[in-house]
Design an enzyme around this catalytic site. Structure first.
Site, PDB file in Angstrom:
ATOM      1  CB  THR A 125      -1.004  -0.152   1.064  1.00 36.91           C
ATOM      2  OG1 THR A 125      -1.737  -0.905   1.174  1.00 36.91           O
ATOM      3  CG2 THR A 125      -1.873   1.383   1.234  1.00 36.91           C
ATOM      4  CE  LYS A 150      -5.928   1.797   2.078  1.00 30.71           C
ATOM      5  NZ  LYS A 150      -7.198   1.146   2.225  1.00 30.71           N
ATOM      6  CG  ASP A 175      -9.371   1.420  -0.829  1.00 26.23           C
ATOM      7  OD1 ASP A 175     -10.540   1.630  -1.052  1.00 26.23           O
ATOM      8  OD2 ASP A 175      -8.950   0.560   0.187  1.00 26.23           O
ATOM      9  CD  GLU A 201     -10.265  -2.227  -1.633  1.00 21.99           C
ATOM     10  OE1 GLU A 201     -10.440  -2.964  -0.613  1.00 21.99           O
ATOM     11  OE2 GLU A 201      -8.979  -2.346  -2.087  1.00 21.99           O
ATOM     12  CG  ASP A 224     -13.260  -3.268   1.773  1.00 17.61           C
ATOM     13  OD1 ASP A 224     -13.646  -4.147   2.627  1.00 17.61           O
ATOM     14  OD2 ASP A 224     -12.087  -2.615   2.174  1.00 17.61           O
ATOM     15  CE  LYS A 246     -10.349  -5.222   4.015  1.00 16.89           C
ATOM     16  NZ  LYS A 246     -10.368  -3.606   4.203  1.00 16.89           N
ATOM     17  CG  ASP A 296      -4.640  -4.907   0.304  1.00 20.91           C
ATOM     18  OD1 ASP A 296      -3.516  -4.590   0.603  1.00 20.91           O
ATOM     19  OD2 ASP A 296      -5.644  -4.150   0.820  1.00 20.91           O
TER      20      ASP A 296
END
Length: 329
Positions: A125, A150, A175, A201, A224, A246, A296
């Protein structure tokens, strides 16, 4: 089988701040669960997420409320109904998978009829910052297999262009962490295609999913925050192309396997993600990663120090934990 349960808070300082559109993290606060029986101990970890109304104190209270069932021998399947999906159940569920592996002498992957966990490429990331700082961070990842950017609403084009210019070769996930509007999603499609972005995302707030209905994106979009458990999939099909799984959302590996099956049945791709965590969260997630198009799981790579025996992330490839760390005897 009678068991003993220990649940506690552990804190892992980060080596550098982790910034997303919702804020900055400098410490990974986790809940560690140990369940022992017949001389063996299984371990699991959950990361309570304030965005979902969770806290370490609340997770520990939920585990304490289920102590009687857990120590009395409740199965993983029984705990799916006794505990809500979330970080608390994740820690308990994964501890029970680990305990079962150690008691039986058969690894989790063996019990599932799957190959042992292999080295796995993961996204690394680039956290939210000024475009110049993001480019500097991305330059160090120019040879990584997958980079995750990000972004927020301030200047996503500059942020994405800066990273792509510094790292032209890796696959890229963008994301926004729910920070965009549908107008921005539509406006930025040509940019995402031009810069060869592989996945977008969760660009919209989770309660704005309906705005994606009928959109033909140039780049696949992953759910997500909108996707927690298998029961969410029907409402997401036709709006998203990928589901980010997740374990802290599904409430453990048991729920994650069910969500992966539901996504496949709906014709959706699978991504595996995690919170900022130690390797004890990542080890069970690697089971799902083995069937994922995007992985990820760089959470432990942000820590100043991980749990001994955890994953190694050199070159953007996760090497599995040491034998006996989790899920093996």
């Amino acid at each position: 089988m009678l068991r003993t349960l220990v649940a506690r808070r552990d804190a892992f300082p980060l080596r550098t701040p982790f910034r997303i559109s919702r804020g900055v993290k400098t410490v990974a606060d986790v809940v560690t669960v140990e369940i022992s029986a017949d001389g063996a101990t299984g371990r699991g970890e959950g990361v309570p997420y304030p965005h979902y109304g969770e806290s370490v104190e609340g997770a520990l209270a939920a585990i304490e409320a289920a102590r009687g069932a857990i120590e009395g021998g409740a199965t993983r399947e029984e705990l799916q109904g006794a505990m809500a999906a979330g970080a608390a159940r994740n820690a308990v569920d994964c501890a029970l998978w680990d305990l079962q592996a150690k008691l039986s002498g058969r690894s989790v992957t063996e019990r599932l009829g799957r190959p042992a966990i292999a080295p796995t490429p993961t996204a690394i990331t680039v956290s939210l910052d000024r475009p110049g700082a993001m480019a500097e961070a991305a330059a160090a990842l120019a040879d990584a297999p997958l980079v995750k950017i990000k972004v927020d609403r301030s200047d996503p084009e500059a942020q994405i262009r800066a990273v792509r210019a510094a790292a032209p070769r890796p696959r890229v996930i963008v994301d926004p962490n729910e920070s965009w509007t549908i107008a921005e999603v539509e406006r930025l499609q040509p940019l995402l295609a031009e810069l060869r972005i592989d996945l977008l995302e969760q660009p919209l707030p989770a309660n704005d999913d309906d705005a994606l209905e009928g959109l033909a994106p140039l780049v696949p979009i992953a759910a997500d925050e909108s996707a927690h458990v298998a029961g969410d999939v029907d409402a997401l099909a036709g709006k998203y192309q990928v589901i980010n799984i997740k374990l802290d959302k599904t409430g453990g590996l048991t729920g994650a396997l069910a969500l992966a099956d539901a996504a496949a049945a709906a014709g959706l791709g699978v991504m595996t993600g995690s919170m900022i965590s130690s390797s004890l969260s990542i080890a069970p997630a690697l089971v799902i990663a083995a069937r994922s198009a995007f992985v990820d799981l760089d959470g432990p790579l942000w820590l100043s120090a991980d749990r001994p025996g955890g994953v190694n992330g050199a070159g953007g490839v996760l090497t599995p934990p040491a034998p006996g760390f989790w899920g093996t005897s």
